[in-house]
Design an enzyme around this catalytic site. Sequence first.
Site, PDB file in Angstrom:
ATOM      1  N   LYS A 129      -2.030 -40.826  69.069  1.00 14.11           N
ATOM      2  CA  LYS A 129      -0.985 -41.073  67.863  1.00 14.11           C
ATOM      3  C   LYS A 129       0.683 -42.040  68.850  1.00 14.11           C
ATOM      4  O   LYS A 129       0.845 -42.740  69.345  1.00 14.11           O
ATOM      5  CB  LYS A 129      -0.158 -39.687  68.167  1.00 14.11           C
ATOM      6  CG  LYS A 129      -0.017 -38.978  66.883  1.00 14.11           C
ATOM      7  CD  LYS A 129      -0.968 -38.272  66.164  1.00 14.11           C
ATOM      8  CE  LYS A 129      -0.079 -37.786  64.956  1.00 14.11           C
ATOM      9  NZ  LYS A 129      -1.281 -36.907  64.364  1.00 14.11           N
ATOM     10  N   ASP A 169       0.344 -39.397  58.419  1.00 17.16           N
ATOM     11  CA  ASP A 169       0.581 -38.514  59.328  1.00 17.16           C
ATOM     12  C   ASP A 169       2.362 -38.184  58.831  1.00 17.16           C
ATOM     13  O   ASP A 169       2.486 -38.632  57.432  1.00 17.16           O
ATOM     14  CB  ASP A 169       1.142 -38.465  61.219  1.00 17.16           C
ATOM     15  CG  ASP A 169       1.231 -37.063  61.419  1.00 17.16           C
ATOM     16  OD1 ASP A 169       0.485 -35.808  61.525  1.00 17.16           O
ATOM     17  OD2 ASP A 169       3.289 -36.452  61.813  1.00 17.16           O
TER      18      ASP A 169
HETATM   19  P1  NDP Z   1       3.777 -34.344  55.325  1.00 16.93           P
HETATM   20  O1  NDP Z   1       4.964 -35.619  55.118  1.00 16.93           O
HETATM   21  O2  NDP Z   1       2.800 -35.386  53.777  1.00 16.93           O
HETATM   22  O3  NDP Z   1       4.069 -33.580  54.927  1.00 16.93           O
HETATM   23  C1  NDP Z   1       4.895 -32.702  55.733  1.00 16.93           C
HETATM   24  C2  NDP Z   1       5.709 -31.025  54.979  1.00 16.93           C
HETATM   25  O4  NDP Z   1       6.608 -30.437  55.740  1.00 16.93           O
HETATM   26  C3  NDP Z   1       7.128 -31.414  53.811  1.00 16.93           C
HETATM   27  O5  NDP Z   1       6.737 -30.712  52.937  1.00 16.93           O
HETATM   28  C4  NDP Z   1       8.465 -31.212  55.177  1.00 16.93           C
HETATM   29  O6  NDP Z   1       9.374 -31.213  53.795  1.00 16.93           O
HETATM   30  C5  NDP Z   1       8.203 -30.420  55.776  1.00 16.93           C
HETATM   31  N1  NDP Z   1       8.176 -30.290  56.891  1.00 16.93           N
HETATM   32  C6  NDP Z   1       8.626 -31.557  58.225  1.00 16.93           C
HETATM   33  N2  NDP Z   1       9.187 -30.841  58.993  1.00 16.93           N
HETATM   34  C7  NDP Z   1       9.727 -29.512  58.589  1.00 16.93           C
HETATM   35  C8  NDP Z   1      10.648 -28.557  59.231  1.00 16.93           C
HETATM   36  N3  NDP Z   1      11.002 -29.588  60.246  1.00 16.93           N
HETATM   37  N4  NDP Z   1      11.057 -27.728  58.463  1.00 16.93           N
HETATM   38  C9  NDP Z   1       9.924 -27.545  57.644  1.00 16.93           C
HETATM   39  N5  NDP Z   1       9.774 -27.967  57.221  1.00 16.93           N
HETATM   40  C10 NDP Z   1       9.399 -29.556  57.302  1.00 16.93           C
HETATM   41  O7  NDP Z   1       3.311 -34.413  55.835  1.00 16.93           O
HETATM   42  P2  NDP Z   1       1.307 -33.924  55.890  1.00 16.93           P
HETATM   43  O8  NDP Z   1       1.352 -32.681  55.581  1.00 16.93           O
HETATM   44  O9  NDP Z   1       1.150 -35.398  56.179  1.00 16.93           O
HETATM   45  O10 NDP Z   1       1.766 -32.363  57.612  1.00 16.93           O
HETATM   46  C11 NDP Z   1       2.006 -32.021  58.176  1.00 16.93           C
HETATM   47  C12 NDP Z   1       1.756 -31.396  59.371  1.00 16.93           C
HETATM   48  O11 NDP Z   1      -0.166 -31.466  60.042  1.00 16.93           O
HETATM   49  C13 NDP Z   1       1.771 -31.730  60.389  1.00 16.93           C
HETATM   50  O12 NDP Z   1       2.246 -31.424  61.681  1.00 16.93           O
HETATM   51  C14 NDP Z   1       0.807 -32.940  60.826  1.00 16.93           C
HETATM   52  O13 NDP Z   1       0.732 -33.894  62.274  1.00 16.93           O
HETATM   53  C15 NDP Z   1      -0.482 -32.323  60.621  1.00 16.93           C
HETATM   54  N6  NDP Z   1      -1.729 -33.320  59.886  1.00 16.93           N
HETATM   55  C16 NDP Z   1      -1.607 -33.688  58.716  1.00 16.93           C
HETATM   56  C17 NDP Z   1      -2.651 -34.836  58.714  1.00 16.93           C
HETATM   57  C18 NDP Z   1      -2.747 -35.404  57.629  1.00 16.93           C
HETATM   58  O14 NDP Z   1      -4.000 -35.526  57.732  1.00 16.93           O
HETATM   59  N7  NDP Z   1      -1.632 -35.520  57.048  1.00 16.93           N
HETATM   60  C19 NDP Z   1      -4.089 -34.164  59.705  1.00 16.93           C
HETATM   61  C20 NDP Z   1      -3.742 -33.341  60.701  1.00 16.93           C
HETATM   62  C21 NDP Z   1      -2.997 -32.726  60.648  1.00 16.93           C
HETATM   63  P3  NDP Z   1      10.785 -31.996  53.442  1.00 16.93           P
HETATM   64  O15 NDP Z   1       9.791 -33.763  52.857  1.00 16.93           O
HETATM   65  O16 NDP Z   1      11.839 -31.697  53.096  1.00 16.93           O
HETATM   66  O17 NDP Z   1      10.545 -32.797  55.037  1.00 16.93           O
END
Ligand code: NDP
Length: 449
Positions: A129, A169
Amino acid sequence: MNTIDEKLQPILSTVLHRNAGDPEFHQAAREVLESLGRVIARNPEYSDDALIERICEPERQIIFRVPWIDDENHVQINRGFRVQFNSALGPYKGGIRFHPSVNVGIIKFLGFEQTFKNALTGLPIGGGKGGSDFDPKGKSDREIMRFCQSFMVELHRHIGEYVDVPAGDIGVGAREIGYMFGMYKRLNNRFEAGVLTGKGLVYGGSRARKEATGFGTAFFVRSMLAAKNTDFEGKRVVVSGSGNVAIYAMEKILSFGGKVVACSDSSGYIVDENGIDLDLVKQIKEVNRGRISDYVEMKGQGCHHVKGGSVWNVPCEIALPCATQNELNGNDAKVLVENGVIAVAEGANMPCTPEAVHLFQKANVLFAPGKAANAGGVATSALEMQQNASRDSWSFAQTESRLEEIMTNIHAACHETSEEYGAPGDYVLGANIAGFVRVADAMRAMGVI
Ligand code: NDP
C-alpha cells in the site's frame, strides 16, 4: 472483546512495541492474531520459524520527500510512502491514498490487510500500500498533475510489473493514475502497462475496474443474505461515503432491488426517502467534484442534508460503510442494532471499530469484514494485469462475470472456513484464517527469507 492465544501474545507485544504510535496497525494486527489461535492449535507448524512474526513485519517500508510547485509558485513539500508488505504470493499489490491523514502507520495497516485480502482472491498477488499526506481537495488540475509527477519521480524506482503494482484508493482515481503512468512511462522509456492498475480504458485499463469494489461488495452481501435465505429486494440500505466504492455499491444494490435512502461525505449526509438519485450523486461527485450537500439544492423536494452527525442514525436493514477507517463506532453499532439492521459489510478498509464489530456479532447481525467484502477491486486489478500481460481487452460482461465468480468464491471460502474452525457464520474468523493459510503455506515453502 475476543482474547488472544497465549502463544500469540508475545507476537502482539512485539508488534505493539516495534510500531509504537501506529494505532490502526495495532488494531488490524490484533484482529488477525485473535483469529489465529484456532489455526495453531490444530496445525502447530504454522508457528514454527517465526512465521507469524514474519507475516506481521513488512518486507520493506519506503518514505520519501515529494516537492512540488503550486499555482502561486510556492514550493510545497509532502511526504510519500510505499509499504511493500508481503510478496509470497506475487508482486506487491495495493492502492495509493492521497489524504491529509496519511502516515506510515495507516499505510502499514492497509498493507497488512491487503496481504490477506489479496490471498483471499485466489489470484497471484502479494500485499502492499502507498500514499501521501497530500490533500487533493481544492487543488487545481495542474497542481494535481505536478504532484503526481513528483510522487512518481521517486516511486518509479521501487515498482514494476513483476515487483510492485500500485492502484487507486482514497483521493486517487483515473485522473491521478493517468498522470502517474505518464511520468513512469517517460522515466523508464517503456510502455509497461502492467505497472499500475485503474488505468483509463484507452491505454490499458480494464472494463469494470471502476465499478469493481462497489459491485463486489454488493455481490458479497447478496451471498451472505442468500445463506440466510433472504435477499436485497425492498430492503432499506444506508451507505457511507459517496466516492468510488460507495457509488458503485449503490448502483449494484439498486439493480438487486434494494432501496438506498442515505449516503454521505466528510461534511455530512443526505437522506432521500424516495431512494437516492444515483445519477445526481454521480454528477455531483464524478463530474462537478462537489459536496454531497449540493444534492438537496439540485434535487429539490423530498430530501434533506444533515451537516456533520452520523449517517448511521438513519434506520436501515443493511449498512455499508464505504468511506474510511474507524468511521462506525460502538455507539453507531448500538443505534443500528436497535433500528433492526440485519447485515453490515465493510466496503471501506476497517471502517468499523472493534467494539462495533463485537456488538454486531453479539446481536447476530451478518458482518462482512473489508478484507473479504471489498476484495473485488483488487481482484479486478489483477484481471487488468492479466489483460495487460496477454495484450488483450475483455468485454464488460466478461470482466464482471469473473468478478462475480471471484466474490462468490471468497464468500464460500470464508463461510466454509468459519464452519471448519467451529464458528459458523463468523466471517471475520473465516476471512482471517483462509487468507492467512494461503500466505503461510507459500512462505513455508520458500524457507526463512
Ligand atoms: P474516494 O476518495 O473515491 O471516496 C471516499 C469517500 O469517503 C468520499 O465520499 C469522502 O468524502 C469520504 N471520506 C473520506 N474520509 C472521510 C472521513 N474521515 N469521514 C467521512 N467521510 C470520509 O475513495 P474510495 O471510494 O476509493 O475508498 C473508500 C474506502 O474504500 C477506503 O477505505 C479505501 O481504502 C477502500 N477501498 C477502496 C478500493 C478502491 O478500489 N477504490 C478498493 C478496496 C477498498 P470527502 O470527499 O468529503 O472526503
